[in-house]
Design a protein around this motif. Sequence first.
Motif, PDB file in Angstrom:
ATOM      1  N   ASP B 104       3.397 -16.709  -0.938  1.00  0.00           N
ATOM      2  CA  ASP B 104       2.651 -16.357   0.259  1.00  0.00           C
ATOM      3  C   ASP B 104       2.540 -14.843   0.288  1.00  0.00           C
ATOM      4  OD1 ASP B 104       1.546 -15.987   2.652  1.00  0.00           O
ATOM      5  OD2 ASP B 104       3.123 -16.936   3.837  1.00  0.00           O
ATOM      6  N   PHE B 106       0.869 -12.831   2.077  1.00  0.00           N
ATOM      7  CA  PHE B 106       0.893 -12.175   3.383  1.00  0.00           C
ATOM      8  C   PHE B 106       2.315 -11.886   3.841  1.00  0.00           C
ATOM      9  CE2 PHE B 106       0.407 -12.542   8.130  1.00  0.00           C
ATOM     10  CZ  PHE B 106      -0.066 -11.248   8.272  1.00  0.00           C
ATOM     11  N   SER B 107       3.200 -12.861   3.647  1.00  0.00           N
ATOM     12  CA  SER B 107       4.567 -12.638   4.120  1.00  0.00           C
ATOM     13  C   SER B 107       5.316 -11.657   3.236  1.00  0.00           C
ATOM     14  CB  SER B 107       5.324 -13.959   4.214  1.00  0.00           C
ATOM     15  OG  SER B 107       5.586 -14.455   2.942  1.00  0.00           O
ATOM     16  N   SER B 108       4.748 -11.324   2.079  1.00  0.00           N
ATOM     17  CA  SER B 108       5.430 -10.359   1.226  1.00  0.00           C
ATOM     18  C   SER B 108       4.987  -8.926   1.524  1.00  0.00           C
ATOM     19  CB  SER B 108       5.191 -10.677  -0.242  1.00  0.00           C
ATOM     20  OG  SER B 108       3.892 -10.319  -0.613  1.00  0.00           O
ATOM     21  N   PHE B 109       4.039  -8.776   2.458  1.00  0.00           N
ATOM     22  CA  PHE B 109       3.604  -7.423   2.830  1.00  0.00           C
ATOM     23  C   PHE B 109       4.347  -6.946   4.062  1.00  0.00           C
ATOM     24  CE2 PHE B 109      -0.762  -8.856   1.229  1.00  0.00           C
ATOM     25  CZ  PHE B 109      -0.440  -8.491  -0.058  1.00  0.00           C
ATOM     26  N   ASP B 110       4.485  -5.630   4.164  1.00  0.00           N
ATOM     27  CA  ASP B 110       4.940  -5.042   5.410  1.00  0.00           C
ATOM     28  C   ASP B 110       3.726  -4.986   6.328  1.00  0.00           C
ATOM     29  OD1 ASP B 110       5.917  -3.589   7.477  1.00  0.00           O
ATOM     30  OD2 ASP B 110       6.969  -2.143   6.228  1.00  0.00           O
ATOM     31  N   LYS B 111       3.751  -5.771   7.395  1.00  0.00           N
ATOM     32  CA  LYS B 111       2.553  -5.913   8.215  1.00  0.00           C
ATOM     33  C   LYS B 111       2.187  -4.653   8.984  1.00  0.00           C
ATOM     34  CE  LYS B 111       3.776 -10.599   8.123  1.00  0.00           C
ATOM     35  NZ  LYS B 111       4.814 -10.279   7.135  1.00  0.00           N
ATOM     36  N   ARG B 112       3.056  -3.658   8.961  1.00  0.00           N
ATOM     37  CA  ARG B 112       2.767  -2.408   9.662  1.00  0.00           C
ATOM     38  C   ARG B 112       2.073  -1.405   8.761  1.00  0.00           C
ATOM     39  NH1 ARG B 112       4.850  -1.860  14.275  1.00  0.00           N
ATOM     40  NH2 ARG B 112       5.812  -3.785  14.916  1.00  0.00           N
ATOM     41  N   LYS B 113       1.933  -1.739   7.493  1.00  0.00           N
ATOM     42  CA  LYS B 113       1.332  -0.778   6.574  1.00  0.00           C
ATOM     43  C   LYS B 113      -0.041  -1.276   6.159  1.00  0.00           C
ATOM     44  CE  LYS B 113       5.290   1.522   4.711  1.00  0.00           C
ATOM     45  NZ  LYS B 113       6.266   1.140   5.694  1.00  0.00           N
ATOM     46  N   ALA B 152      -8.895  -0.536   1.435  1.00  0.00           N
ATOM     47  CA  ALA B 152      -7.616   0.183   1.445  1.00  0.00           C
ATOM     48  C   ALA B 152      -7.159   0.599   2.840  1.00  0.00           C
ATOM     49  CB  ALA B 152      -7.711   1.408   0.548  1.00  0.00           C
ATOM     50  N   VAL B 153      -8.097   0.834   3.745  1.00  0.00           N
ATOM     51  CA  VAL B 153      -7.679   1.278   5.070  1.00  0.00           C
ATOM     52  C   VAL B 153      -7.401   0.110   6.011  1.00  0.00           C
ATOM     53  CG1 VAL B 153      -8.752   3.536   4.991  1.00  0.00           C
ATOM     54  CG2 VAL B 153     -10.076   1.562   5.753  1.00  0.00           C
ATOM     55  N   HIS B 157      -3.426  -8.336   7.883  1.00  0.00           N
ATOM     56  CA  HIS B 157      -3.744  -9.546   8.642  1.00  0.00           C
ATOM     57  C   HIS B 157      -5.228  -9.774   8.840  1.00  0.00           C
ATOM     58  CE1 HIS B 157      -3.549  -6.516  11.852  1.00  0.00           C
ATOM     59  NE2 HIS B 157      -4.455  -7.248  12.429  1.00  0.00           N
TER      60      HIS B 157
END
Lengths: 314, 333
Positions: B104, B106-113, B152-153, B157
Amino acid sequence: MREKEISNYSNYKECGKKEESSKQINLYKRILFRFKGNGIALIAFIILIFIMFISFTAPLIAPYDPAKSDIMQRLKPPTLTSPLKGGFPHFLGTDQQGRDVLTRLMYGGRVSMGVAFTVVLISGLIGITIGIISGYYGGWVDLFLMRLVDISSSFPGLLIALTFVMVLGPSQVNLTLALLMVGWMVHARMARSQVLTVRETTMVEACRTIGCSKPRIFVTHIFPNILSPMITIYVLEMAHMIMAEANMSFLGYGIQPPASSWGLMIGDGRQYITNAWWLVVFPGIAIAMTVLCLSIIGNWIKDEFNPIKSDREY
Amino acid sequence: MVEKETIVQVKNLVKYFPVKGKGFIRKISSWVHAVDNISFDIYKGETLGLVGESGCGKTTVGKLLLKLLTPTSGEIYIDGVNIFDRVQCNEKKFRSCVQMIFQDAFSSFDKRKNIENIIKEPLLIHKKAKGNNLKEKVIESLHLVGLKPEIAVQFPHVLSSGQKQSVGIARSLCLNPKFVVADEPISSVDISVRAQILNLLKDLQEQLSLTYLFISHDIRVVHYMSTRIAVMYVGKIVEIAESDELFVNRFHPYTEALLSAVPVEDPGKRRDRQIIKGEVPSAVDPHPGCRFSPRCPYALKKCEDENPELIEKTPNHFVACFIDFRGSEDLEK
């Protein structure tokens, strides 16, 4: 292909520029934008700022001396007409010693909020540190620290604080210390549970696979992710502490006269409640408004700092 | 036959997870045998497909290869270096040489970055690029997986599932790894873009001469992707063979059952399915014999008492089974 890449690159650079310039455009607009779709939070924010401003500038703007009694003017109801000697009207009436209620309310807010904010600031720092250590290291450290928290929170908080103040004597410093003793556990528990949740995510695994060191994972990934619930707890806990301070002062173990605080004013006015309603109603409203505003803002922060929920365009 | 260069060598790998009892002391009451004494090699430039039903330890193997877990015993050699040896294995070098594509993304990303920062991070850690060069590298990686630089920007999500996985792939590949563990890379992706992701992985393999361990529960996907296939069943590898060979000849009853479960597009060609009865046995303290024996239609007395070893039945075709079973099917008919 190379050309295409370069043109894409410049596009991307412009994207960055646009973002930067929009940051500079208008600070006020950006702040207002943050409240989009949540007008109540904006109102709460404005009211809270207003209350804080009035409280902290009380010595400059208060119409009377908060401690000076004027027995001739005692228990005057709220009025718009000024007393005979001229000067300022007692908008919110006077108390049993003829002191202006509005002035005492302003000075009282200074003390109430000062105590609450100091307590939350320090207990929050202590609690978060303990919670993070506990959640991050786990094992025996966690077991020991969490039992400490359990023991501390198994005593009734008010009782401990009362005993503490009774032994050391009532004063603002002792009151702050007493509330600190009963306030740090919430932060520790919350921080621990947040660290535990974030620590087990795939995100942390992914960070390890790209070679993040443990401290780096913690500082750049775990900490920012636990911050927003922690801020929410901070704000809600402020409301709680204002109530706690009011309770202590009401019972006579907090702020001592002639200084004033909202709780103390309610405590003093209690005896006159049948014929001088303004003595308890106005400080009561002040406490209720502050607590309500803090709660609303706490909820707003919770949503606002969640990157997924805030469906705003960046 | 040309001797192939081995890049990954797994030797007698064992991973048990403790099951803690209830109560104050929480004594360890039993062990989950997630990976139980498996050995295999992966050759340079190939894709080894690891297939098996859920809970059979596929992902655990993947995580062990990435050093996300420490094994109970056994060794893994990557490029001849034992990765669990602290002296031999340089952590930084290992991390840039082996990467993982997550189930997954998505869950491997830091959602704040935002995407830029997500892809930047490995480059920063390994000091692969600096300043303006860094931005260019990010764009290069995005370009590699067919994404526009404008992305990139964005924050993760707002991306579609296919884009998320592509970003995940871009992050894994920006360090130029040699070996990539793809842990069910398409299971979180919409069906409509699954083929796209698979083809992307295949193209990248050719372009960057990557070696994959491709983990999936879908044998058809594994067949499409892999040069060789290893079939896992409750912590054990039961059969390893060349991908095409496995589809024609199989020697293990479990593989036979697995293949007969593959849906056939043409209703006229429907054949009798071999349905295995019973449930997947629990991996908690399993019995000593062959793991498949309780459900195996051909099980002998021996199967319940002894554990079969992997033996080479035909060249490059290893099977762990006592029975002389031969399931084959003429695909022509």
